[in-house]
Design a protein around this motif. Structure first.
Motif, mmCIF file in Angstrom:
data_model
loop_
_atom_site.group_PDB
_atom_site.id
_atom_site.type_symbol
_atom_site.label_atom_id
_atom_site.label_comp_id
_atom_site.label_asym_id
_atom_site.label_seq_id
_atom_site.Cartn_x
_atom_site.Cartn_y
_atom_site.Cartn_z
ATOM 1 N N ILE A 91 -32.180 88.199 8.383
ATOM 2 C CA ILE A 91 -33.062 89.236 7.831
ATOM 3 C C ILE A 91 -33.107 89.062 6.312
ATOM 4 O O ILE A 91 -32.265 89.585 5.577
ATOM 5 N N GLY A 92 -34.096 88.306 5.861
ATOM 6 C CA GLY A 92 -34.204 88.006 4.434
ATOM 7 C C GLY A 92 -34.921 89.110 3.672
ATOM 8 O O GLY A 92 -35.492 90.038 4.259
ATOM 9 N N ASP A 93 -34.915 88.983 2.330
ATOM 10 C CA ASP A 93 -35.559 89.990 1.482
ATOM 11 C C ASP A 93 -37.081 89.950 1.570
ATOM 12 O O ASP A 93 -37.755 90.903 1.215
ATOM 13 N N GLY A 94 -37.617 88.818 2.011
ATOM 14 C CA GLY A 94 -39.081 88.708 2.121
ATOM 15 C C GLY A 94 -39.605 89.068 3.499
ATOM 16 O O GLY A 94 -40.798 88.883 3.786
ATOM 17 N N LEU A 95 -38.726 89.601 4.352
ATOM 18 C CA LEU A 95 -39.150 89.902 5.737
ATOM 19 C C LEU A 95 -39.847 91.262 5.829
ATOM 20 O O LEU A 95 -39.360 92.260 5.282
ATOM 21 N N LEU A 96 -40.954 91.285 6.539
ATOM 22 C CA LEU A 96 -41.665 92.543 6.827
ATOM 23 C C LEU A 96 -41.802 92.691 8.341
ATOM 24 O O LEU A 96 -41.965 91.694 9.052
ATOM 25 N N ARG A 97 -41.741 93.924 8.815
ATOM 26 C CA ARG A 97 -41.938 94.170 10.246
ATOM 27 C C ARG A 97 -43.149 95.078 10.433
ATOM 28 O O ARG A 97 -43.241 96.126 9.799
ATOM 29 N N ILE A 98 -44.040 94.620 11.286
ATOM 30 C CA ILE A 98 -45.218 95.423 11.612
ATOM 31 C C ILE A 98 -45.100 95.870 13.065
ATOM 32 O O ILE A 98 -44.826 95.051 13.948
ATOM 33 N N ALA A 99 -45.300 97.148 13.296
ATOM 34 C CA ALA A 99 -45.441 97.626 14.674
ATOM 35 C C ALA A 99 -46.928 97.897 14.858
ATOM 36 O O ALA A 99 -47.457 98.888 14.326
ATOM 37 N N ALA A 100 -47.582 96.974 15.563
ATOM 38 C CA ALA A 100 -49.044 97.065 15.679
ATOM 39 C C ALA A 100 -49.446 98.319 16.453
ATOM 40 O O ALA A 100 -48.977 98.547 17.574
#
Ligand SMILES: Cc1ncc(COP(=O)(O)O)c(C=O)c1O
Length: 392
Positions: free
Chosen positions: A364-373
């Motif tokens: 889990i890096g600092d540039g990670l984003l999670r989208i819940a569509a």
């Protein structure tokens, strides 16, 4: 025809319904904290368990029972016990099945609060956890000890959507004399039925897709009757109870679950394919994409890739926050499973209580984003993300 002969879509709408004397069409919401008995003898028989029926809403309520029965039919479980939240369901599973001196083998990439519970709380009560790779069943086998009682995983995992081979890990659990619990929050029984794949226990944060519209909290644990007995006893005694109102919301949510999961998955796949083409995006993780490391496995144990997409942007935390802060439509929130698309920066929110080293090990890096569509137009979702990506 028995209830369990119906198709899942029918069970989601009608399973477990019990009508009261008034013949209501929609499931009744029973707002009462206790129930009256016809006599002292009946009260005694109910408390003793000789006569079925309601007693007190900490552990019996007809609306909650309807939700439990419906979800049990959908998961193919003998029994379901509902809880006030997903975390309460996870805690109750451990409290119901384990004792001090025993050991858990858990996937490294599980929900942040589950990591905290296993590491910082259960550790104080003499239950130790070894964290292993979600994608390497051999690590699970190697980590099992004589005192291991529970294997615990999420598939796909939060936030990286890593897919675990449930059948392979279930067989290692069995060989080790442990139970396998699967948090089925991301898939729901519509996309994946872990009990059929060999798991012993299925856990839900009903707060997510089972509600589907971000209204209320709840959880559930499902499995064989005898396994659920200790978990129910914990609920009855300790009281992490699901409210009848929330159970009623979940009953209504389940009715549209199949349709919603199909639509969430369609939007997520479209979005993931589009993200792969964006120059600022260095990695897209979505089980429905052929580029996903466990795509083949995902497509054998899940019906679709689900609604969650994770991606890394070039430029670390600043770039990730720029994408978030440039949105106008997406909700900046940690929740998922909603009709409204949500965007989260796991490293500084849901997974911020992990140490930087734990996050690094989990990928889990600092540039990670999670989208819940969500269920908005996917073109509008893309446009909202494109604004931030163009500013990186
Ligand atoms: C995979 C997973 N499991 C469990 C939970 C905890 O559920 P709750 O927030 O209902 O306690 C969450 C919450 O985000 C989750 O994402």
């Amino acid at each position: 025809m028995n209830d369990d002969d119906y198709d899942l879509q029918t069970l989601a709408i009608r399973g477990g319904t019990v009508r009261s004397q008034f013949g209501e069409h929609s499931e009744a919401l029973f707002l009462t904290s206790s129930f009256v008995f016809e006599s002292a003898a009946q009260a005694a028989a109910r408390f003793k368990g000789d006569e079925p029926g309601n007693i007190y809403a900490r552990f019996t309520n007809p609306t909650v029972s309807m939700f439990e029965q419906r979800l049990a039919l959908m998961e193919g479980a003998e029994r379901c016990v509902a809880f006030g939240s997903g975390m309460a369901a996870i805690l109750a599973t451990v409290m119901g099945l384990m004792k001090a001196g025993e050991h858990i083998v858990a996937s490294r990439t599980i929900f942040g609060s589950t990591v905290q519970l296993f590491n910082n709380i259960l550790g104080r009560f003499g239950i130790e956890t070894t964290f292993v790779s979600p994608t390497d069943p051999a690590e699970w086998k190697a980590a099992a000890k004589a005192n291991t009682r529970l294997f615990f995983l999420e598939s796909p995992s939060n936030p990286l959507t890593e897919v675990s081979d449930i059948a392979a890990i279930a067989s290692h659990a069995k060989a080790a004399g442990a139970w396998l619990a699967v948090d089925n929050c991301f898939c729901t029984p519509v996309l994946q039925q872990p009990l059929i794949l060999g798991a012993d226990v299925v856990i839900h944060s009903a707060t997510k897709y089972l509600d589907g519209q971000g209204r209320v909290l709840g959880g559930a644990v499902l499995g064989k009757k005898e396994l659920l007995e200790g978990i129910y006893t914990f609920l009855r005694t300790a009281g992490p109870t699901l409210s009848a109102f929330n159970a009623w919301i979940f009953l209504k949510g389940l009715e549209t679950l199949s349709l919603r999961m199909e639509a969430h998955s369609r939007n997520a796949l479209d979005l993931a394919a589009w993200l792969e083409e964006q120059p600022q995006v260095t990695r897209v993780l979505y089980p429905g994409l052929p580029s996903h490391p466990q795509h083949t496995l995902a497509m054998t144990q899940q019906k679709t890739g689900g609604g969650i997409v994770a991606f890394d942007v070039r430029g670390g935390k600043d770039a990730a926050w720029t994408v978030i802060d440039s949105t106008r439509l997406l909700s900046i929130t940690a929740n998922l499973g909603d009709t409204k698309t949500t965007i989260t920066h796991p490293a500084s929110t849901t997974h911020s209580r992990m140490t930087p080293e734990q996050r690094q090990n989990a990928g889990i890096g600092d540039g990670l984003l999670r989208i819940a569509a969500g269920l908005e137009s996917v073109e509008d979702i893309k446009a909202d993300l494109a604004r931030g990506l163009s500013r990186i």
